[in-house]
Design a protein around this motif. Sequence first.
Motif, short mmCIF file in Angstrom:
data_model
loop_
_atom_site.label_atom_id
_atom_site.label_comp_id
_atom_site.label_asym_id
_atom_site.label_seq_id
_atom_site.Cartn_x
_atom_site.Cartn_y
_atom_site.Cartn_z
N LEU A 189 0.85 -1.20 0.00
CA LEU A 189 0.00 0.00 0.00
C LEU A 189 0.87 1.24 0.00
CD1 LEU A 189 -1.60 0.70 3.52
CD2 LEU A 189 0.61 -0.39 3.17
N ASN A 190 0.32 2.35 -0.49
CA ASN A 190 0.98 3.65 -0.37
C ASN A 190 0.45 4.33 0.88
OD1 ASN A 190 2.74 5.57 -2.20
ND2 ASN A 190 1.22 6.86 -1.21
N VAL A 191 1.33 5.05 1.58
CA VAL A 191 0.91 5.62 2.86
C VAL A 191 0.90 7.15 2.91
CG1 VAL A 191 1.50 3.57 4.20
CG2 VAL A 191 3.25 5.33 3.83
N THR A 192 1.86 7.80 2.26
CA THR A 192 1.92 9.27 2.34
C THR A 192 2.84 9.79 1.25
OG1 THR A 192 2.30 11.15 3.84
CG2 THR A 192 3.85 9.31 4.02
N GLY A 193 3.17 11.07 1.33
CA GLY A 193 4.13 11.70 0.45
C GLY A 193 4.75 12.86 1.22
N TYR A 194 5.59 13.62 0.56
CA TYR A 194 6.32 14.68 1.24
C TYR A 194 5.82 16.07 0.86
CZ TYR A 194 9.83 11.02 2.09
OH TYR A 194 10.48 9.88 2.47
N ALA A 195 6.11 17.04 1.71
CA ALA A 195 5.99 18.45 1.36
C ALA A 195 7.43 18.96 1.21
CB ALA A 195 5.25 19.22 2.44
N PHE A 196 7.78 19.43 0.03
CA PHE A 196 9.15 19.83 -0.27
C PHE A 196 9.28 21.34 -0.40
CE2 PHE A 196 9.09 15.57 -2.42
CZ PHE A 196 10.12 14.97 -1.71
N GLY A 197 10.52 21.80 -0.35
CA GLY A 197 10.81 23.20 -0.62
C GLY A 197 12.30 23.45 -0.68
N MET B 296 -2.66 3.66 9.58
CA MET B 296 -2.70 4.99 8.97
C MET B 296 -3.81 5.85 9.54
SD MET B 296 -2.17 4.28 4.88
CE MET B 296 -2.52 5.99 4.48
N ASP B 297 -4.88 5.23 9.97
CA ASP B 297 -6.05 5.98 10.44
C ASP B 297 -5.95 6.43 11.90
OD1 ASP B 297 -7.17 5.61 7.93
OD2 ASP B 297 -8.20 3.76 8.51
N GLU B 298 -4.91 5.99 12.59
CA GLU B 298 -4.75 6.33 14.01
C GLU B 298 -4.36 7.81 14.17
OE1 GLU B 298 -5.23 4.60 16.83
OE2 GLU B 298 -6.07 2.96 15.64
N ILE C 34 -1.71 9.55 1.99
CA ILE C 34 -2.01 9.33 0.56
C ILE C 34 -2.19 7.83 0.40
CG2 ILE C 34 -1.28 9.64 -1.83
CD1 ILE C 34 0.52 11.91 -0.91
N TYR C 35 -3.41 7.36 0.58
CA TYR C 35 -3.66 5.92 0.57
C TYR C 35 -3.89 5.38 -0.83
CZ TYR C 35 -6.22 1.54 0.85
OH TYR C 35 -6.64 0.25 0.64
N MET C 36 -3.20 4.30 -1.14
CA MET C 36 -3.49 3.48 -2.32
C MET C 36 -3.43 2.03 -1.88
SD MET C 36 -1.25 5.14 -5.43
CE MET C 36 -0.25 6.49 -4.81
N GLY C 37 -4.46 1.25 -2.21
CA GLY C 37 -4.45 -0.17 -1.90
C GLY C 37 -3.49 -0.91 -2.80
N SER C 38 -3.36 -2.21 -2.61
CA SER C 38 -2.35 -2.99 -3.33
C SER C 38 -2.48 -2.88 -4.84
CB SER C 38 -2.43 -4.45 -2.89
OG SER C 38 -2.17 -4.57 -1.51
N ALA C 39 -3.70 -3.02 -5.36
CA ALA C 39 -3.89 -2.97 -6.82
C ALA C 39 -3.60 -1.57 -7.35
CB ALA C 39 -5.31 -3.40 -7.16
N ASP C 40 -4.12 -0.54 -6.68
CA ASP C 40 -3.89 0.83 -7.14
C ASP C 40 -2.42 1.23 -7.02
OD1 ASP C 40 -6.53 1.21 -7.80
OD2 ASP C 40 -7.06 2.18 -5.90
N TYR C 41 -1.76 0.76 -5.96
CA TYR C 41 -0.35 1.09 -5.77
C TYR C 41 0.50 0.43 -6.86
CZ TYR C 41 3.94 2.11 -3.09
OH TYR C 41 5.17 2.57 -2.68
N THR C 42 0.17 -0.79 -7.21
CA THR C 42 0.88 -1.48 -8.29
C THR C 42 0.69 -0.74 -9.60
OG1 THR C 42 0.56 -3.61 -7.18
CG2 THR C 42 1.13 -3.68 -9.51
N ARG C 43 -0.52 -0.28 -9.87
CA ARG C 43 -0.80 0.48 -11.09
C ARG C 43 -0.03 1.81 -11.07
NH1 ARG C 43 -5.80 1.08 -10.24
NH2 ARG C 43 -6.29 -1.04 -10.91
N PHE C 44 -0.02 2.48 -9.92
CA PHE C 44 0.74 3.72 -9.78
C PHE C 44 2.22 3.49 -10.07
CE2 PHE C 44 3.48 6.23 -6.95
CZ PHE C 44 3.20 7.52 -7.38
N ALA C 45 2.76 2.40 -9.54
CA ALA C 45 4.18 2.09 -9.76
C ALA C 45 4.47 1.94 -11.26
CB ALA C 45 4.54 0.81 -9.02
#
Length: 325
Positions: free
Chosen positions: A122-130, A277-279, A294-305
């Motif tokens: 699964l995907n869990v999050t992403g960053y805020a950059f600068g 993640m929901d805690e 930034i949640y993606m389940g297994s199938a969506d995360y594989t597609r994103f990859a």
Amino acid sequence: MHRRPLIAALMLAALGAAALPAQAQPAARAFPEKPIRLVIAFPAGGPTDITMRQLAENAGKVLGQPVIIENKPGAGGTLPAQQLQTVQPDGYTVAQIPLGVFRLGYTTKLNWDPIKDISYVLNVTGYAFGIVVPADSPFKNWADFVAYAKANPGKLTYGSTGTLTSPHLTTELVAQRAGIQLQHVPYKGSADLTLALMSGQLMAGADSTGWAPYVESGKMRVLNTWGDKRLARFPDAPTLKELGYDIVQNSPFGIGAPRGTPPEVVKKLHDAFKQAMDEPSYLAALAKYDMVPIYMGSADYTRFARETVDREKAVIDKLGLAKPQ
């Protein structure tokens, strides 16, 4: 003469045991029976480490076994994914998968495939950059930064958390569009980068918001941020889009397991980390660094990859960083 009946009886007993229905066989051991190792791509003490430790603690409570963090920094954040290629596919070793993993096939000679050889959980999050500079820097804004770089090609030094990471590639893409040349200095993580910046070894830093406390305390200045909108904590800092670059970068990352990990184990890991993640404790840890789930389940995360591997090729080609054929 008495041995023949005995042998026949033993053979019949063996055949009978083999013919027992599946439900009569000993039940498969439940996963997990021991601690799980989660390998992350950056050193202890940075935003990734702190947020992933909280996620691991929450997931361990759901799984009934501790999830132990192992830091494996270096190589642009790709070492955990490489480690997955050498461990048993039993679910007891999982890894953070930063976006840099999807660039490996274009920049390094690999004997494994970033899509086929990872089971995406699964995907869990992403960053805020600068991009930030020390408070005593002559660069009061992005225009000052660009003006100096144009007047002094290749002399403006900036650090990132590693070669071919999102901070490195995005900064180079911005520099290309701005018509400037910068000198890149890679570090293993945010802590080392911050130390170099604060000690005067660097003129600027491109990183996720581990720099936020330094900006808030007046020790650093943020010149731009890379999200779709301005960060609530730094409303005066323009986005790259506002500066005319039409770039948004939040570098989503998640968790992967080795290829061949049983689907039921992947599902159990997915369900536990999704619950983690929901805690509120995880959401609070993310908020410290302006990160969001930034949640993606297994199938969506594989597609994103798969889609990201295709998309990153264009960036690598544009910057001329593809490995020689």
